[in-house]
Scaffold this motif. Structure first.
Motif, PDB file in Angstrom:
ATOM      1  N   ILE A 310       0.863  -1.183   0.000  1.00  0.00           N
ATOM      2  CA  ILE A 310       0.000   0.000   0.000  1.00  0.00           C
ATOM      3  C   ILE A 310       0.899   1.233   0.000  1.00  0.00           C
ATOM      4  O   ILE A 310       1.757   1.388   0.865  1.00  0.00           O
ATOM      5  N   ILE A 311       0.677   2.113  -0.971  1.00  0.00           N
ATOM      6  CA  ILE A 311       1.430   3.368  -1.071  1.00  0.00           C
ATOM      7  C   ILE A 311       0.456   4.519  -0.875  1.00  0.00           C
ATOM      8  O   ILE A 311      -0.577   4.590  -1.549  1.00  0.00           O
ATOM      9  N   GLY A 312       0.752   5.384   0.056  1.00  0.00           N
ATOM     10  CA  GLY A 312      -0.052   6.582   0.267  1.00  0.00           C
ATOM     11  C   GLY A 312       0.766   7.812  -0.071  1.00  0.00           C
ATOM     12  O   GLY A 312       1.913   7.940   0.360  1.00  0.00           O
ATOM     13  N   PHE A 313       0.185   8.724  -0.844  1.00  0.00           N
ATOM     14  CA  PHE A 313       0.914   9.927  -1.262  1.00  0.00           C
ATOM     15  C   PHE A 313       0.010  11.130  -1.036  1.00  0.00           C
ATOM     16  O   PHE A 313      -1.050  11.259  -1.655  1.00  0.00           O
ATOM     17  N   GLY A 314       0.398  12.004  -0.096  1.00  0.00           N
ATOM     18  CA  GLY A 314      -0.375  13.219   0.147  1.00  0.00           C
ATOM     19  C   GLY A 314      -1.704  12.957   0.833  1.00  0.00           C
ATOM     20  O   GLY A 314      -2.675  13.675   0.579  1.00  0.00           O
ATOM     21  N   ILE A 315      -1.782  11.962   1.687  1.00  0.00           N
ATOM     22  CA  ILE A 315      -3.044  11.675   2.381  1.00  0.00           C
ATOM     23  C   ILE A 315      -2.931  12.062   3.856  1.00  0.00           C
ATOM     24  O   ILE A 315      -1.841  12.168   4.405  1.00  0.00           O
ATOM     25  N   LYS A 316      -4.089  12.242   4.475  1.00  0.00           N
ATOM     26  CA  LYS A 316      -4.093  12.736   5.857  1.00  0.00           C
ATOM     27  C   LYS A 316      -5.345  12.213   6.585  1.00  0.00           C
ATOM     28  O   LYS A 316      -6.433  12.152   5.995  1.00  0.00           O
ATOM     29  N   ASP A 317      -5.152  11.828   7.855  1.00  0.00           N
ATOM     30  CA  ASP A 317      -6.274  11.470   8.744  1.00  0.00           C
ATOM     31  C   ASP A 317      -7.141  10.347   8.185  1.00  0.00           C
ATOM     32  O   ASP A 317      -8.358  10.368   8.297  1.00  0.00           O
ATOM     33  N   LEU A 318      -6.501   9.337   7.582  1.00  0.00           N
ATOM     34  CA  LEU A 318      -7.246   8.210   7.026  1.00  0.00           C
ATOM     35  C   LEU A 318      -6.892   6.907   7.743  1.00  0.00           C
ATOM     36  O   LEU A 318      -5.786   6.748   8.258  1.00  0.00           O
ATOM     37  N   ILE A 319      -7.856   5.983   7.762  1.00  0.00           N
ATOM     38  CA  ILE A 319      -7.602   4.583   8.115  1.00  0.00           C
ATOM     39  C   ILE A 319      -7.779   3.775   6.843  1.00  0.00           C
ATOM     40  O   ILE A 319      -8.814   3.883   6.166  1.00  0.00           O
ATOM     41  N   ILE A 320      -6.784   2.975   6.511  1.00  0.00           N
ATOM     42  CA  ILE A 320      -6.829   2.126   5.323  1.00  0.00           C
ATOM     43  C   ILE A 320      -6.563   0.695   5.768  1.00  0.00           C
ATOM     44  O   ILE A 320      -5.565   0.423   6.445  1.00  0.00           O
ATOM     45  N   VAL A 321      -7.467  -0.202   5.401  1.00  0.00           N
ATOM     46  CA  VAL A 321      -7.346  -1.603   5.807  1.00  0.00           C
ATOM     47  C   VAL A 321      -7.494  -2.477   4.573  1.00  0.00           C
ATOM     48  O   VAL A 321      -8.546  -2.496   3.929  1.00  0.00           O
ATOM     49  N   ASP A 322      -6.427  -3.204   4.233  1.00  0.00           N
ATOM     50  CA  ASP A 322      -6.475  -4.147   3.121  1.00  0.00           C
ATOM     51  C   ASP A 322      -6.564  -5.552   3.705  1.00  0.00           C
ATOM     52  O   ASP A 322      -5.625  -6.039   4.331  1.00  0.00           O
ATOM     53  N   ALA A 323      -7.718  -6.202   3.505  1.00  0.00           N
ATOM     54  CA  ALA A 323      -7.919  -7.555   4.035  1.00  0.00           C
ATOM     55  C   ALA A 323      -7.916  -8.598   2.919  1.00  0.00           C
ATOM     56  O   ALA A 323      -8.450  -9.690   3.079  1.00  0.00           O
ATOM     57  N   GLY A 324      -7.340  -8.266   1.780  1.00  0.00           N
ATOM     58  CA  GLY A 324      -7.277  -9.205   0.663  1.00  0.00           C
ATOM     59  C   GLY A 324      -8.432  -9.024  -0.290  1.00  0.00           C
ATOM     60  O   GLY A 324      -8.276  -8.459  -1.372  1.00  0.00           O
TER      61      GLY A 324
END
Length: 355
Positions: A310-324
């Motif tokens: 997972i690559i995040g660029f310029g993001i703020k105040d997020l929850i990111i969940v990759d469960a497949g």
């Protein structure tokens, strides 16, 4: 005699999509290489033999629990035909233990907590057992609040009693407050987080249930009479259809005059949300991340990856969940609303395979 009762029937929907219907939170190996359930069982083994460790769960998790805990006798796993909240599952377990032992003392533990400081934890349980035996009290364990948490219930400490670890009569229980009320509780200094751990004699607990939840008590007495008979399962199912479920906090602890709280001295976390889980992740440039995460020009994010990068660029105040098979992206302020989101997803039949 002393028994541990571990509550392992929950769905853990606030951690969806990491926690799933077929693999809920208590089976997740998030913090170390052992599941929350396994850690809970191992934690009480120094003071309770495996023969006296009991699990209460939903019928659908029976096989999974037996695989996870092969040393626990099958007879020590109580299966509910439906989820009817904690007062019900604890009540069912209380009548079963009482049938076995009229002096049964129950240590009731959720299966999904993180605890650090084993000696302090066991010392606290032993003091709680003493109060349950000598004072016939309903004992809960409170945690000193560190921030104004809105995801926990609170306990107001009353009169202190003379015990080794700080112990108080309970003035009142308060369910999850809004942030302003939580800030007031923190400033007042007389409130503890409600950990959801309890210690009491089975007979004392049931007498309080008779007083405050008489309909549920009546159903449980019907079950008590059937225990050991060939129609036991049928009676349990019939009574569960009648019972109106309620939490043990709402149903009994908020009303009883027998409540005591011990102020814990160990480190505790219920890891009931992604905000809690992030405390066990790595810090990466001001963000909380698992493995396989790279963030650039990003701040105050919590990112959980299973297999993908997972690559995040310029993001703020997020929850990111990759469960497949499911990817969740949400504002950090919404993490207490995941359960509501999960319930909405259930309404769409096309999405059930992802739950």
């Amino acid at each position: 005699m002393l028994y541990a009762l571990i509550l392992a029937g929950g769905k853990g929907t606030r951690l969806y999509p990491l926690s799933r219907s077929n693999n809920p939170k208590q089976f997740l190996k998030v913090v170390n290489n052992k599941s929350f359930l396994r850690n809970t069982v191992d934690r009480v083994k120094p003071i309770i033999s495996k023969e006296n460790i009991y699990i209460v769960t939903n019928e659908e998790y029976l096989d999974k629990i037996q695989q996870e805990l092969p040393e626990i006798n099958k007879e020590n796993i109580f299966a509910e035909p439906a989820n009817k909240e904690t007062a019900t599952c604890i009540g069912l377990s209380a009548v079963k233990l009482l049938k076995k032992d009229k002096d049964a003392v129950m240590i009731v533990l959720p299966s999904d907590h993180f605890i650090e400081g084993e000696k302090e934890f066991l010392d606290t349980l032993e003091q709680a057992v003493e109060i349950a035996e000598k004072r016939r009290g309903l004992v809960t364990i409170g945690v000193n609040p560190i921030w104004p948490e809105t995801g926990y219930g609170y306990i107001e400490m009353g009169q202190r009693i003379n015990m080794g670890i700080a112990t108080f009569r309970v003035d009142r229980f308060t369910e999850k407050p809004n942030v302003e009320v939580a800030k007031d509780f923190l400033l007042k200094g007389t409130y503890l987080w409600n950990s959801g751990m309890f210690v009491w004699r089975a007979d004392v607990f049931l007498r309080e249930m008779e007083k405050y939840l008489p309909k549920m008590y009546k159903s449980l007495m019907q079950i008590y009479q059937s225990l050991g008979d060939e129609n036991e399962s049928e009676v349990i199912r019939e009574q569960y259809n009648i019972i109106d479920g309620i939490s043990v906090d709402f149903g009994i602890m908020q009303k009883t005059r027998k409540a005591y709280v011990i102020k814990s001295e160990f480190l505790w976390d219920d890891i009931g949300s992604f905000s809690a889980l992030k405390r066990f992740l790595k810090n990466f440039r001001g963000n909380s991340v698992s493995d396989n995460v790279f963030l650039e020009q990003s701040e105050n994010c919590s990112v959980f990856s299973k297999d993908s990068l997972i690559i995040g660029f310029g993001i703020k105040d997020l929850i990111i969940v990759d469960a497949g098979d499911v990817l969740l992206i949400m504002d950090k302020t919404k993490d207490q609303e995941v359960k509501h989101l999960f319930n909405e997803l259930k309404e769409d039949s096309k999405l059930l395979k992802f739950l």
